[in-house]
Design a protein around this motif. Sequence first.
Motif, PDB file in Angstrom:
ATOM      1  N   LEU A   1      10.453 -54.613  -2.581  1.00  0.00           N
ATOM      2  CA  LEU A   1      11.279 -53.473  -1.932  1.00  0.00           C
ATOM      3  C   LEU A   1      10.622 -52.660  -0.784  1.00  0.00           C
ATOM      4  O   LEU A   1      11.236 -52.122  -0.104  1.00  0.00           O
ATOM      5  N   PHE A   2       9.218 -52.466  -0.969  1.00  0.00           N
ATOM      6  CA  PHE A   2       8.493 -51.719  -0.039  1.00  0.00           C
ATOM      7  C   PHE A   2       8.541 -52.387   1.529  1.00  0.00           C
ATOM      8  O   PHE A   2       8.537 -51.679   2.437  1.00  0.00           O
ATOM      9  N   ALA A   3       8.585 -53.891   1.277  1.00  0.00           N
ATOM     10  CA  ALA A   3       8.642 -54.460   2.531  1.00  0.00           C
ATOM     11  C   ALA A   3       9.908 -54.208   3.235  1.00  0.00           C
ATOM     12  O   ALA A   3      10.283 -54.175   4.611  1.00  0.00           O
ATOM     13  N   ALA A   4      10.993 -54.459   2.446  1.00  0.00           N
ATOM     14  CA  ALA A   4      12.478 -54.389   2.835  1.00  0.00           C
ATOM     15  C   ALA A   4      12.872 -52.885   3.535  1.00  0.00           C
ATOM     16  O   ALA A   4      13.624 -52.758   4.423  1.00  0.00           O
ATOM     17  N   LEU A   5      12.157 -51.957   2.737  1.00  0.00           N
ATOM     18  CA  LEU A   5      12.547 -50.564   3.080  1.00  0.00           C
ATOM     19  C   LEU A   5      11.868 -50.180   4.291  1.00  0.00           C
ATOM     20  O   LEU A   5      12.338 -49.472   4.997  1.00  0.00           O
ATOM     21  N   ASP A   6      10.807 -50.746   4.699  1.00  0.00           N
ATOM     22  CA  ASP A   6      10.139 -50.554   5.791  1.00  0.00           C
ATOM     23  C   ASP A   6      11.001 -50.469   7.206  1.00  0.00           C
ATOM     24  O   ASP A   6      11.039 -49.632   7.818  1.00  0.00           O
ATOM     25  N   GLY A   7      11.878 -51.536   7.205  1.00  0.00           N
ATOM     26  CA  GLY A   7      12.522 -51.442   8.379  1.00  0.00           C
ATOM     27  C   GLY A   7      13.603 -50.451   8.735  1.00  0.00           C
ATOM     28  O   GLY A   7      13.637 -49.749   9.764  1.00  0.00           O
ATOM     29  N   THR A   8      14.266 -50.203   7.672  1.00  0.00           N
ATOM     30  CA  THR A   8      15.325 -49.232   7.658  1.00  0.00           C
ATOM     31  C   THR A   8      14.586 -47.555   7.770  1.00  0.00           C
ATOM     32  O   THR A   8      15.154 -46.718   8.429  1.00  0.00           O
ATOM     33  N   ILE A   9      13.508 -47.512   7.154  1.00  0.00           N
ATOM     34  CA  ILE A   9      12.786 -46.238   7.235  1.00  0.00           C
ATOM     35  C   ILE A   9      12.377 -45.933   8.544  1.00  0.00           C
ATOM     36  O   ILE A   9      12.538 -44.805   9.331  1.00  0.00           O
ATOM     37  N   VAL A  10      11.715 -47.069   9.177  1.00  0.00           N
ATOM     38  CA  VAL A  10      11.112 -46.682  10.447  1.00  0.00           C
ATOM     39  C   VAL A  10      12.295 -46.349  11.356  1.00  0.00           C
ATOM     40  O   VAL A  10      11.961 -45.709  12.515  1.00  0.00           O
ATOM     41  N   GLY A  11      13.432 -47.299  11.345  1.00  0.00           N
ATOM     42  CA  GLY A  11      14.620 -46.753  12.272  1.00  0.00           C
ATOM     43  C   GLY A  11      15.067 -45.465  12.200  1.00  0.00           C
ATOM     44  O   GLY A  11      15.398 -44.709  13.231  1.00  0.00           O
TER      45      GLY A  11
ATOM     46  N   VAL B   1       5.841 -42.102   7.210  1.00  0.00           N
ATOM     47  CA  VAL B   1       6.673 -43.341   7.104  1.00  0.00           C
ATOM     48  C   VAL B   1       6.090 -44.713   6.983  1.00  0.00           C
ATOM     49  O   VAL B   1       6.647 -45.736   6.394  1.00  0.00           O
ATOM     50  N   PHE B   2       4.540 -44.784   7.684  1.00  0.00           N
ATOM     51  CA  PHE B   2       3.972 -45.809   7.476  1.00  0.00           C
ATOM     52  C   PHE B   2       2.729 -45.651   6.464  1.00  0.00           C
ATOM     53  O   PHE B   2       2.604 -46.638   5.697  1.00  0.00           O
ATOM     54  N   TYR B   3       2.290 -44.475   6.391  1.00  0.00           N
ATOM     55  CA  TYR B   3       1.305 -44.176   5.138  1.00  0.00           C
ATOM     56  C   TYR B   3       1.755 -44.424   3.965  1.00  0.00           C
ATOM     57  O   TYR B   3       1.057 -44.913   3.224  1.00  0.00           O
ATOM     58  N   ILE B   4       3.166 -44.308   3.583  1.00  0.00           N
ATOM     59  CA  ILE B   4       3.518 -44.478   2.303  1.00  0.00           C
ATOM     60  C   ILE B   4       3.513 -45.814   1.837  1.00  0.00           C
ATOM     61  O   ILE B   4       3.401 -46.087   0.452  1.00  0.00           O
ATOM     62  N   ASN B   5       3.399 -46.706   2.713  1.00  0.00           N
ATOM     63  CA  ASN B   5       3.221 -48.135   2.260  1.00  0.00           C
ATOM     64  C   ASN B   5       1.807 -48.443   1.591  1.00  0.00           C
ATOM     65  O   ASN B   5       1.821 -49.533   0.906  1.00  0.00           O
ATOM     66  N   LEU B   6       0.944 -47.730   1.905  1.00  0.00           N
ATOM     67  CA  LEU B   6      -0.527 -47.747   1.423  1.00  0.00           C
ATOM     68  C   LEU B   6      -0.620 -47.661  -0.118  1.00  0.00           C
ATOM     69  O   LEU B   6      -0.988 -48.649  -0.608  1.00  0.00           O
ATOM     70  N   PRO B   7      -0.100 -46.627  -0.711  1.00  0.00           N
ATOM     71  CA  PRO B   7      -0.203 -46.722  -2.100  1.00  0.00           C
ATOM     72  C   PRO B   7       0.667 -47.588  -3.102  1.00  0.00           C
ATOM     73  O   PRO B   7       0.290 -48.117  -4.023  1.00  0.00           O
ATOM     74  N   VAL B   8       1.957 -47.818  -2.358  1.00  0.00           N
ATOM     75  CA  VAL B   8       2.885 -48.606  -2.914  1.00  0.00           C
ATOM     76  C   VAL B   8       2.360 -50.195  -2.839  1.00  0.00           C
ATOM     77  O   VAL B   8       2.436 -51.033  -3.901  1.00  0.00           O
ATOM     78  N   GLY B   9       1.807 -50.401  -1.500  1.00  0.00           N
ATOM     79  CA  GLY B   9       1.025 -51.633  -1.445  1.00  0.00           C
ATOM     80  C   GLY B   9      -0.016 -51.906  -2.514  1.00  0.00           C
ATOM     81  O   GLY B   9      -0.409 -53.429  -2.813  1.00  0.00           O
TER      82      GLY B   9
ATOM     83  N   VAL C   1      18.617 -60.992  -8.447  1.00  0.00           N
ATOM     84  CA  VAL C   1      18.046 -59.589  -8.611  1.00  0.00           C
ATOM     85  C   VAL C   1      17.490 -59.483  -7.404  1.00  0.00           C
ATOM     86  O   VAL C   1      17.520 -58.029  -6.578  1.00  0.00           O
ATOM     87  N   PHE C   2      16.595 -60.373  -6.831  1.00  0.00           N
ATOM     88  CA  PHE C   2      15.839 -59.988  -5.899  1.00  0.00           C
ATOM     89  C   PHE C   2      16.493 -59.962  -4.546  1.00  0.00           C
ATOM     90  O   PHE C   2      16.184 -58.949  -3.576  1.00  0.00           O
ATOM     91  N   GLY C   3      17.753 -60.584  -4.555  1.00  0.00           N
ATOM     92  CA  GLY C   3      18.517 -60.417  -3.134  1.00  0.00           C
ATOM     93  C   GLY C   3      19.057 -59.075  -3.188  1.00  0.00           C
ATOM     94  O   GLY C   3      19.311 -58.437  -2.082  1.00  0.00           O
ATOM     95  N   ALA C   4      19.228 -58.575  -4.256  1.00  0.00           N
ATOM     96  CA  ALA C   4      20.160 -57.429  -4.500  1.00  0.00           C
ATOM     97  C   ALA C   4      19.014 -56.085  -3.875  1.00  0.00           C
ATOM     98  O   ALA C   4      19.415 -55.056  -3.389  1.00  0.00           O
ATOM     99  N   ILE C   5      17.945 -56.390  -4.018  1.00  0.00           N
ATOM    100  CA  ILE C   5      16.698 -55.565  -3.305  1.00  0.00           C
ATOM    101  C   ILE C   5      16.807 -55.150  -2.068  1.00  0.00           C
ATOM    102  O   ILE C   5      16.825 -54.039  -1.462  1.00  0.00           O
ATOM    103  N   PHE C   6      17.378 -56.130  -1.185  1.00  0.00           N
ATOM    104  CA  PHE C   6      17.533 -55.922   0.210  1.00  0.00           C
ATOM    105  C   PHE C   6      18.565 -55.127   0.435  1.00  0.00           C
ATOM    106  O   PHE C   6      18.722 -54.338   1.306  1.00  0.00           O
ATOM    107  N   GLY C   7      19.658 -55.360  -0.561  1.00  0.00           N
ATOM    108  CA  GLY C   7      20.965 -54.489  -0.246  1.00  0.00           C
ATOM    109  C   GLY C   7      20.553 -53.004  -0.854  1.00  0.00           C
ATOM    110  O   GLY C   7      21.011 -52.274   0.097  1.00  0.00           O
ATOM    111  N   LEU C   8      19.521 -52.831  -1.677  1.00  0.00           N
ATOM    112  CA  LEU C   8      19.481 -51.588  -1.949  1.00  0.00           C
ATOM    113  C   LEU C   8      18.461 -50.908  -0.854  1.00  0.00           C
ATOM    114  O   LEU C   8      18.724 -49.524  -0.821  1.00  0.00           O
ATOM    115  N   SER C   9      17.822 -51.573  -0.475  1.00  0.00           N
ATOM    116  CA  SER C   9      16.881 -51.103   0.919  1.00  0.00           C
ATOM    117  C   SER C   9      17.638 -50.550   2.081  1.00  0.00           C
ATOM    118  O   SER C   9      17.183 -49.444   2.411  1.00  0.00           O
ATOM    119  N   SER C  10      18.578 -51.242   2.333  1.00  0.00           N
ATOM    120  CA  SER C  10      19.491 -50.678   3.314  1.00  0.00           C
ATOM    121  C   SER C  10      20.289 -49.568   3.191  1.00  0.00           C
ATOM    122  O   SER C  10      20.769 -48.623   4.121  1.00  0.00           O
TER     123      SER C  10
END
Length: 528
Positions: free
Chosen positions: A20-30, A165-173, A137-146
């Motif tokens: 989820l946090f890897a998939a979210l990264d692209g849309t959040i950064v955009g 936008v980048f720092y938020i990845n640290l605690p989740v990661g 289920v895992f495929g749906a995660i990508f849809g949710l992230s968008s």
Amino acid sequence: MEEQMKNRGLLIVGLLVAMLFAALDGTIVGTAMPRIVGELGGLGVMTWLTTAYMLTSTTVVPIAGKLADMVGRKSVYVTGLVIFMIGSVLCGMAQTMNQLIFFRALQGIGGGIMMPMAMIIIGDLFTGEQRAKWQGVFGAIFGLSSIVGPQVGGWIVDSLDWRWVFYINLPVGIIATVLISIALKSYKATGPVKIDIWGMFTMIAGVVSLLLGLTFGGKDYAWGSWQILSLFAAAVVFLTSFILIESRVSEPILPLRLFKNKSFSLLSGIGFLMSVGMFGAIMFVPLFMQGVVGISASESGTVMIPMMLSMMLTSIFGGRLVHKLGMRTQMLIGMIAMSVGFWLLSGMGIDTTKLSAMSYMVVLGLGMGLVMPLITIALQESFPKSELGVVTSSSQFFRQIGGTFGMTILGAVMNVQSSGLLNAKLVPYLEKLPEQSHDMVQKMESMIATNPQSLYSMMYSPETLAQIPAAIRETLLPILKSSMVESLHHVFLCGMVFVLIGVVCTFFLGKITISKPVKADDTPQVDA
């Protein structure tokens, strides 16, 4: 046994969090892009924030899969998570746009390692029917992230600072890393580990050259320019060298013998063709909605939500449905649904409503959700566990390359059609304008010849339109809209052709049997 089942639950949670946090990264950064450019400058190189990540993440995917088979899932996955987190922190600390681009490339290496690992480990943990359910289920995660990503990104930028936008990845990661480290069993390689160094080098050089050529061709440089031709020539040389090396080494990154398996070749091709069409739709539907229907950028994003929701639902339910319909039948239904979706999109016109466009996107999303998880499941059912890593990552690799091809090919179709239509419709009108409009006419004619899509951008820029005299604007806008609509008809029909070729490929798939779940006392061990 109880501890093993408990660890499996922890592992699935860790995998879900990481994906989820890897998939979210692209849309959040955009979403944060305008604020980043506002502070660091570098508008001219802004697209490299996406390009740098795409280059490194795409290239490293097959390498990660092969290493996962050789040295174990745990060490490779945790390494990817750590690289992604380090890259995220460095991105947040960047002081210049060039630094940020470099750190995004580093982050992409981590992301490219992480992307296939979840599907590989699901393949280890479960057998056929269970794989179908969980990979849905895992495929749906990508849809949710968008869907969630732009809202989360907007909130972070407005409430905190773009760096978060980048720092938020640290605690989740860190949470994902701890869970995966605890739950995933370590693996010790027996005997010497032979790393295909020259295979890695030639593959990286070849894929990067190809992606750069596809990225810059027709936009920054003409397709026939020496820069683009040199990149394609380098891609041919390096990829040919890669094939020769892979045919001779004992532990190739991408074993060529995989292509002798009919299922592998056909499924990789179907994934490639599906991605060509899918990314084309994702790129061009918002353009239509903003330029023709006349809605805002944020509203055009909502048009995509029904597609993602329908894709999520069919990803989840398709995983349960496949053992009743069968692999080939469900894949065929999904690809046909995607073809119908493109056919509906190709019929959109100036009078198309937002609701109609959303309904067409639902049809497209239904088809995508039925097909996407199946490709990975079918491949994993066709190969032994010892090759799950390289097979799963290779599938992901071909899909990502397909997405890049899709954006490039359909973008080229858009430009060619637009140039022809605007030359026929707009240039005769421009040549009749008075002498005082000479500068504006020259600028527009230059845009028609080089990048007609940039001419369309004025349709959703009130500031630009305000600078054009009202009398000219009243004639100009209908010509631009009609040209865009006709061009997009060809774009969506071209996307449909690629998907229909995928439909034909589906007919040649053999029967792929989905294995039954193992008994509770025979739960598969994960060599991580």
